[in-house]
Design an enzyme around this catalytic site. Structure first.
Site, short mmCIF file in Angstrom:
data_model
loop_
_atom_site.label_atom_id
_atom_site.label_comp_id
_atom_site.label_asym_id
_atom_site.label_seq_id
_atom_site.Cartn_x
_atom_site.Cartn_y
_atom_site.Cartn_z
N ASN A 1 1.99 -0.50 5.30
CA ASN A 1 2.42 -0.83 3.94
C ASN A 1 3.33 -2.04 4.03
O ASN A 1 4.39 -1.97 4.65
CB ASN A 1 3.17 0.36 3.33
CG ASN A 1 3.88 0.01 2.03
OD1 ASN A 1 3.45 -0.86 1.30
ND2 ASN A 1 4.97 0.70 1.74
N GLY A 2 2.94 -3.16 3.39
CA GLY A 2 3.79 -4.34 3.41
C GLY A 2 3.01 -5.62 3.63
O GLY A 2 1.79 -5.67 3.46
N GLU A 3 3.73 -6.66 4.01
CA GLU A 3 3.14 -7.96 4.31
C GLU A 3 3.87 -8.58 5.49
O GLU A 3 5.09 -8.48 5.59
CB GLU A 3 3.27 -8.92 3.12
CG GLU A 3 2.68 -8.43 1.81
CD GLU A 3 1.17 -8.38 1.77
OE1 GLU A 3 0.53 -8.86 2.72
OE2 GLU A 3 0.63 -7.85 0.79
N SER B 1 10.85 -12.43 -6.60
CA SER B 1 12.04 -11.89 -7.26
C SER B 1 13.29 -12.48 -6.61
O SER B 1 13.28 -12.86 -5.44
CB SER B 1 12.03 -10.36 -7.13
OG SER B 1 13.30 -9.81 -7.37
N GLY B 2 14.37 -12.50 -7.39
CA GLY B 2 15.65 -12.99 -6.87
C GLY B 2 16.54 -11.91 -6.30
O GLY B 2 17.73 -12.16 -6.05
N ILE C 1 11.77 -10.36 -19.50
CA ILE C 1 11.81 -9.27 -20.46
C ILE C 1 13.04 -9.44 -21.34
O ILE C 1 14.11 -9.83 -20.86
CB ILE C 1 11.84 -7.90 -19.73
CG1 ILE C 1 11.69 -6.74 -20.72
CG2 ILE C 1 13.07 -7.74 -18.89
CD1 ILE C 1 11.50 -5.40 -20.02
N CYS D 1 0.82 -1.19 0.00
CA CYS D 1 0.00 0.00 0.00
C CYS D 1 0.86 1.25 0.00
O CYS D 1 2.08 1.19 -0.09
CB CYS D 1 -0.89 0.00 1.24
SG CYS D 1 -1.84 -1.51 1.45
N ILE E 1 -4.17 -7.65 -1.06
CA ILE E 1 -3.41 -8.88 -1.30
C ILE E 1 -3.91 -10.01 -0.40
O ILE E 1 -4.23 -11.09 -0.86
CB ILE E 1 -1.90 -8.66 -1.04
CG1 ILE E 1 -1.34 -7.54 -1.92
CG2 ILE E 1 -1.13 -9.97 -1.25
CD1 ILE E 1 -1.26 -7.85 -3.38
N LEU F 1 -3.59 -1.70 -1.83
CA LEU F 1 -3.50 -2.74 -2.84
C LEU F 1 -3.85 -4.04 -2.13
O LEU F 1 -3.08 -4.53 -1.29
CB LEU F 1 -2.08 -2.81 -3.42
CG LEU F 1 -1.81 -3.93 -4.44
CD1 LEU F 1 -2.70 -3.77 -5.67
CD2 LEU F 1 -0.34 -3.95 -4.84
#
Length: 631
Positions: free
Chosen positions: A76-78, A361-362, A287, A2, A53, A51
């Site tokens: 903001n976060g998880e 992501s790595g 990509i 968020c 989730i 946002l």
């Protein structure tokens, strides 16, 4: 994931600024497109963009209050271990209205206060308002995955997830010239400072308390300074695999579509491989560059996707596809930040968001496990021999040969030249030089006489000394990696990913930065991470049986974009006639035009070296400056 903002007014002048809370919250719309709400009372304002989730119902919206209406949170976060924490709290008699991690975090704070932070496994920036005590408690996660900026003056305290929200409060926009000098070298501005004197960034692993105008900042986490000299390499591989497996599993919890970035490198391939074991039909995204085969890695990504049987999507782009996004990216950047690979992350995030709301992501593995060229260079400096002395002896040759990142040969000459330059410096200065794109003298020469009068070299040196505090005179690889984790990782890599993913309302989760994984990695001997023949040793060896053999034969590539071609063609009018023109530079008064002109000549020559990175830094600053000052 968020966007958050808030204000605490200390007097009537500060109270006037409460009218800006709504606009500040709206400025964070892209971070949270699903819901917006604000809270206002006599002295305090809080804003939240959501946002959704975990628990996407309206009952999980924020600002969120406890049942007593004493405590309010914007978050903001998880929190990935929220289910375990929830059960512990239920055992203590606490009941919950929602299935959200936000409510768990709020109740954990109410019962544990600042001690709650050591129990959180996740990434976060949050504020809890205690209405009874009239206080703020604000915290940022251990490694700085989520941002938090603030302003504290005699009238008010302001905080927000991004500078664009802070600017809505009409803050003082006086430039911080020590930050500018640092930016001209690194292409980013390290916390706790920002481009403005009035705005600070809360450091990773720190919390802030505000009560009766008084602000106190404390550290709650530092990477443990202990090395396990008893663990064998085989034992280290097994434990590392166990910890990383658990980390990935934690980060697969979501009530929305989830996928994984897949570049075709070791790091993202390992994360994808683990995730594919626990999530059926995992969707992966990469990509590629149709016009730039030197930078294109999609063949390896497709190989890995086939190996793990994922639903793979390749976004194959031309230079013109990339270039058409540049304006949007420059418009979104709200503080000078010139890591050009942000362009790739922006486009990858934008395309991924069409299929998923969360992506693994790595990121982080290179900083933790010595994955960069500079780490190999440091290792060679520490364990030097004939090859290193030969490279240094050929320094005059590297200086005159053509250097650029655009093909294998000139890129190798560029690397040899940087290595030979670094060999002549003391270890701390060597780190600083290899961390940036310009020397201190080069950066200083870019500033006008007027700018230099605004610059305090004493303050600049004090900041630099603090940033390099973990480097001893006899620098070790552990010290280099620790400095990278505290400097480069939060201020460059994680800033890039947060800013560009959030511009597209995509949450990116980074399993390598689970604190249990990080603590373990830093307990290992240096030679478990790097030696003369291999980087990220424990990672590569632990997963050799899981990954396609072709990944171990490929050269490492950076996540780069073809800046040099853009500058010479599409962007040349912008450089020559606008942002870096003599008229604008002299009217602006910040930079010394003869030095800018010299950089432009080098850019358009046959021997550009790394100058494109410095030009990009200037373009980003100039675009930002015009936008902020309405010019």
């Amino acid at each position: 994931m968020c966007g958050i903002t808030g204000i605490y007014a200390f007097n009537l002048i500060g109270k006037i600024n409460k009218i800006h809370v709504t606009n500040a919250t709206m400025a964070l719309e892209k971070r949270g497109p699903d819901f917006q709400d604000i809270y206002l009372d006599e002295w305090v304002g809080l804003g939240h963009r959501r946002l959704s989730i975990i628990d996407t119902s309206i009952i999980a919206n924020q600002p969120m209050w406890d049942d007593t209406q004493r405590y309010c949170i914007v978050f903001n976060g998880e929190i990935f271990n929220f289910q375990e924490l929830r059960q512990i709290l239920i055992g203590k008699g606490i009941s919950f209205r929602s299935q959200s991690d936000t409510e768990v975090l709020l109740h954990l704070y109410i019962h544990e206060k600042e001690n709650c932070l050591s129990k959180l496994n996740g990434f976060f920036a949050f504020c809890v308002y205690d209405k009874q005590e009239q206080s703020f408690f604000i915290a940022r996660d251990r490694f700085g995955i989520k941002p938090l900026l603030y302003v504290h003056d005699e009238d008010k305290f302001i905080f927000a997830s991004e500078m664009k929200a802070v600017l809505q409060y009409g803050i003082d926009k006086e430039l911080d010239y020590e930050s500018l000098e640092t930016y001209l070298q690194l292409n980013y501005i390290p916390a706790p400072y920002s481009i403005f004197k009035s705005v600070k960034k809360l450091l990773p692993g720190h919390y802030l308390t505000l009560k009766k105008r008084e602000i106190n900042i404390n550290s709650y986490y530092t990477i443990p300074d202990t090395e396990d000299k008893t663990i064998t390499f085989d034992q280290a591989k097994l434990k590392f695999k166990d910890l990383l497996e658990k980390s990935v599993q934690r980060r697969l919890v979501a009530d929305v579509p989830l996928g994984s970035f897949l570049s075709g490198g070791i790091d993202s391939s390992v994360i994808t491989g683990i995730a594919s074991r626990h999530k059926k039909n995992l969707h992966t995204f990469s990509i590629g560059f149709k016009d730039e085969k030197f930078f294109d890695e999609t063949a390896y990504a497709s190989l890995v996707a086939k190996h793990f049987n994922t639903e793979h999507t390749v976004f194959s782009l031309t230079n013109s596809d990339l270039y058409k996004h540049v304006n949007n990216i420059l418009d979104y950047i709200d503080e000078p930040f010139a890591d050009s690979s942000a362009i790739n992350v922006y486009i990858l995030s934008q395309e991924t968001r069409k299929h998923a709301t969360v992506a693994l992501s790595g990121d982080g593995a290179d900083e933790l496990l010595a994955g960069y060229n500079k780490h190999a260079a440091f290792y060679r400096m520490i364990h030097g021999g004939l090859k290193e002395n030969a490279l240094n002896a050929l320094s005059p040759l590297w200086k005159i040969l053509p250097k650029s990142r655009n093909n294998v040969l000139t890129n190798k000459v560029r690397q040899f030249h940087r290595f030979a330059e670094g060999m002549k410096l003391a270890p701390q200065e060597r780190y600083w030089r290899w961390a940036g794109f310009a020397s201190e003298q080069e950066a200083l020469s870019l500033l006008s006489k007027k700018s230099k009068t605004q610059l305090s070299e004493e303050k600049y040196n004090a900041r630099k000394t603090k940033l390099l505090a973990q480097l001893s005179k006899n620098v070790s690889m552990r010290e280099v990696l620790l400095t990278d984790t505290n400097l480069v990782l939060p201020n460059d890599m994680l800033t890039k990913v947060d800013l560009m993913s959030m511009a597209n309302a995509l949450e990116v989760r980074v399993p390598f930065l689970d604190y249990e994984v990080v603590n373990f990695i830093f307990s290992l001997p240096d030679d478990y991470k790097i030696n003369h023949s291999i980087r990220k040793r424990v990672l590569q060896e632990a997963y050799r049986d899981m990954l396609p053999p072709a990944l171990y034969k490929r050269p490492k590539k950076g996540f780069e974009v073809p800046l040099l071609k853009w500058f010479r063609y599409e962007m040349r009018p912008l450089i020559e006639n606008d942002l870096l023109s003599r008229n604008y530079i002299e009217e602006q008064g910040i930079f010394h035009y003869p030095v800018v002109e010299k950089l432009k000549r080098q850019l358009f020559s046959n021997n550009p070296g790394d100058v494109h990175a410095r030009i990009w830094g200037l373009i980003v600053f100039q675009w930002w400056y015009k936008k902020v000052n309405g010019s």
